[in-house]
Design a protein around this motif. Structure first.
Motif, short mmCIF file in Angstrom:
data_model
loop_
_atom_site.label_atom_id
_atom_site.label_comp_id
_atom_site.label_asym_id
_atom_site.label_seq_id
_atom_site.Cartn_x
_atom_site.Cartn_y
_atom_site.Cartn_z
N VAL A 65 -1.52 -17.83 4.32
CA VAL A 65 -0.78 -17.19 3.23
C VAL A 65 -1.01 -15.70 3.38
N ALA A 66 0.08 -14.92 3.40
CA ALA A 66 -0.01 -13.48 3.60
C ALA A 66 0.22 -12.73 2.30
N LEU A 67 -0.70 -11.83 1.98
CA LEU A 67 -0.57 -10.98 0.80
C LEU A 67 -0.25 -9.55 1.23
N ALA A 68 0.62 -8.90 0.50
CA ALA A 68 0.89 -7.47 0.70
C ALA A 68 0.13 -6.69 -0.38
N VAL A 69 -0.64 -5.69 0.05
CA VAL A 69 -1.44 -4.90 -0.89
C VAL A 69 -1.30 -3.42 -0.56
N ASN A 70 -1.58 -2.59 -1.56
CA ASN A 70 -1.53 -1.14 -1.36
C ASN A 70 -2.83 -0.58 -0.80
N ASP A 71 -3.95 -1.14 -1.21
CA ASP A 71 -5.27 -0.63 -0.82
C ASP A 71 -6.04 -1.76 -0.15
N LEU A 72 -6.09 -1.74 1.18
CA LEU A 72 -6.71 -2.84 1.91
C LEU A 72 -8.20 -2.91 1.64
N ASP A 73 -8.88 -1.79 1.62
CA ASP A 73 -10.34 -1.82 1.41
C ASP A 73 -10.68 -2.44 0.06
N ALA A 74 -9.93 -2.07 -0.97
CA ALA A 74 -10.18 -2.64 -2.29
C ALA A 74 -9.89 -4.14 -2.30
N ARG A 94 -2.12 -2.93 8.86
CA ARG A 94 -3.54 -3.23 9.02
C ARG A 94 -3.85 -4.41 8.12
N HIS A 95 -4.72 -5.31 8.59
CA HIS A 95 -4.94 -6.52 7.80
C HIS A 95 -6.35 -7.04 7.93
N ALA A 96 -6.71 -7.89 6.97
CA ALA A 96 -7.98 -8.61 6.98
C ALA A 96 -7.68 -10.09 6.90
N LEU A 140 -6.26 -16.69 4.68
CA LEU A 140 -5.68 -15.68 3.81
C LEU A 140 -5.58 -14.40 4.61
N ASP A 141 -4.36 -13.91 4.79
CA ASP A 141 -4.10 -12.69 5.57
C ASP A 141 -3.67 -11.59 4.60
N VAL A 142 -4.51 -10.58 4.44
CA VAL A 142 -4.26 -9.50 3.48
C VAL A 142 -3.78 -8.28 4.26
N LEU A 200 6.48 -3.98 -0.72
CA LEU A 200 5.67 -3.42 -1.79
C LEU A 200 6.50 -2.55 -2.72
N ALA A 201 7.42 -1.77 -2.15
CA ALA A 201 8.26 -0.90 -2.97
C ALA A 201 9.19 -1.71 -3.87
N GLU A 202 9.66 -2.85 -3.38
CA GLU A 202 10.65 -3.63 -4.13
C GLU A 202 10.01 -4.67 -5.06
N HIS A 203 8.85 -5.20 -4.66
CA HIS A 203 8.28 -6.32 -5.40
C HIS A 203 6.85 -6.08 -5.89
N GLY A 204 6.19 -5.05 -5.38
CA GLY A 204 4.80 -4.83 -5.73
C GLY A 204 3.88 -5.75 -4.96
N GLU A 205 2.59 -5.70 -5.31
CA GLU A 205 1.60 -6.50 -4.60
C GLU A 205 1.75 -7.98 -4.91
N GLY A 206 1.29 -8.81 -3.99
CA GLY A 206 1.34 -10.25 -4.20
C GLY A 206 1.57 -10.98 -2.91
N ILE A 207 1.92 -12.26 -3.03
CA ILE A 207 2.17 -13.07 -1.84
C ILE A 207 3.45 -12.60 -1.17
N TRP A 208 3.34 -12.28 0.11
CA TRP A 208 4.51 -11.84 0.89
C TRP A 208 5.15 -13.01 1.63
N ALA A 209 4.34 -13.92 2.17
CA ALA A 209 4.88 -15.01 2.97
C ALA A 209 3.90 -16.16 3.04
N VAL A 210 4.43 -17.35 3.34
CA VAL A 210 3.60 -18.47 3.75
C VAL A 210 3.98 -18.82 5.18
N ALA A 211 2.97 -19.19 5.97
CA ALA A 211 3.19 -19.51 7.38
C ALA A 211 2.67 -20.91 7.66
#
Length: 284
Positions: free
Chosen positions: A8-17, A40-42, A51-53, A70-81
């Protein structure tokens, strides 16, 4: 076609946080931090999925895709693989079933220490999947599974694996056609509950479940579906809740779950705004 939930891939603004928050939430360290393609991802690897962030980073097409999301939907789940035995053959089968997809191609991730990972993926056309980003992935090119993310402390107080991912659907018949007939997931339960005002479809893949939830109060439509939250399995709900409360998370009390023999609690402030519950199965 599909053998398991891959990640499950999440899109986030601040990866370190997000890394800090999910390390604390899961009680596990990421086993990979790096990136390529403008992102960049974790990667947090659990026994039945990862979990792919992900966050945009530098120039590149993939990073631009995540930035647009991120611009259109904000943070959250981007995709399932989903894992498939052969992504090229699976993409052809999906195409014959009415799910168009991108040409299968290699994906590379470069760890911060220079190591590289490779795998092959195809992205299905969101216009054919109810508006959701769904990926099909080959197993790792090396032939070896990715190493599991180690616990940061007591293994018994860490998340063990994913229980289910929730999808909010506006059309159950469409969901049955896409996830059941076309993707071939195993429909285990189709349940309506007037008291809750919801119809739920449960599709099993490997040891994880995709739960589709639809409101009984609104008519079906052709609008897009949306990703909901994540439910994580734990061995001891009380121990995990105590650990998270001590770490500063806003958590509910442990309660008896709707499924017989379960105990659950809610995390109200998980990273990326993803609704999060934790479930203990076979609770006495």
């Amino acid at each position: 076609m599909i053998t398991a939930l891959d990640h499950v891939a999440l899109a986030v603004n601040d990866l370190d946080a997000a890394i800090a928050s999910y390390t604390a939430l899961l009680g596990r360290e990421p086993n990979w931090v790096g990136g390529d393609g403008g992102a960049r991802h974790a990667w947090f690897q659990l026994p039945n999925m990862a979990l792919d962030v992900i966050t945009p980073h530098g120039e590149g097409a993939f990073g631009a895709t995540i930035a647009k999301h991120l611009a259109e939907h904000g943070e959250g789940i981007w995709a399932v693989a989903f894992t498939v035995a052969n992504v090229e053959e699976s993409q052809k089968l999906a195409q014959r079933r009415g799910l168009r997809g991108s040409r299968p191609g290699p994906t590379r991730s470069t760890h911060d220490d220079g190591r590289k990972r490779y795998w092959t993926t195809t992205a299905l056309n969101a216009a054919d999947t109810g508006g959701l980003n769904i990926l099909l992935c080959d197993p790792p090119r090396s032939g070896e599974p990715w190493p599991l993310s180690p616990a940061t402390g007591d293994e018994g107080a860490a998340v063990t694996e994913l229980d289910h991912v929730v999808v909010q659907t506006v059309n159950c018949d469409r969901a049955l056609a896409i996830w059941g007939a076309k993707l071939g997931l195993d429909l285990r339960l189709d349940r309506s509950n007037e008291g809750w005002g919801v119809r739920q479809l449960f599709f099993r893949t490997g040891s994880a479940v995709v739960e589709m939830a639809a409101s009984l109060k609104t008519p079906a439509s052709d609008g897009p579906d949306s990703f909901g939250g994540l439910a994580w399995r734990v061995a001891d709900a009380d121990a995990v809740r105590a650990r998270l409360a001590a770490a500063g998370f806003n958590v509910s009390e442990v309660r008896i779950g709707r499924k017989p023999g379960t105990k659950v609690f809610t995390v109200r402030d998980a990273a990326a705004g993803v609704p999060t519950i934790l479930i203990q199965q076979n609770a006495s």
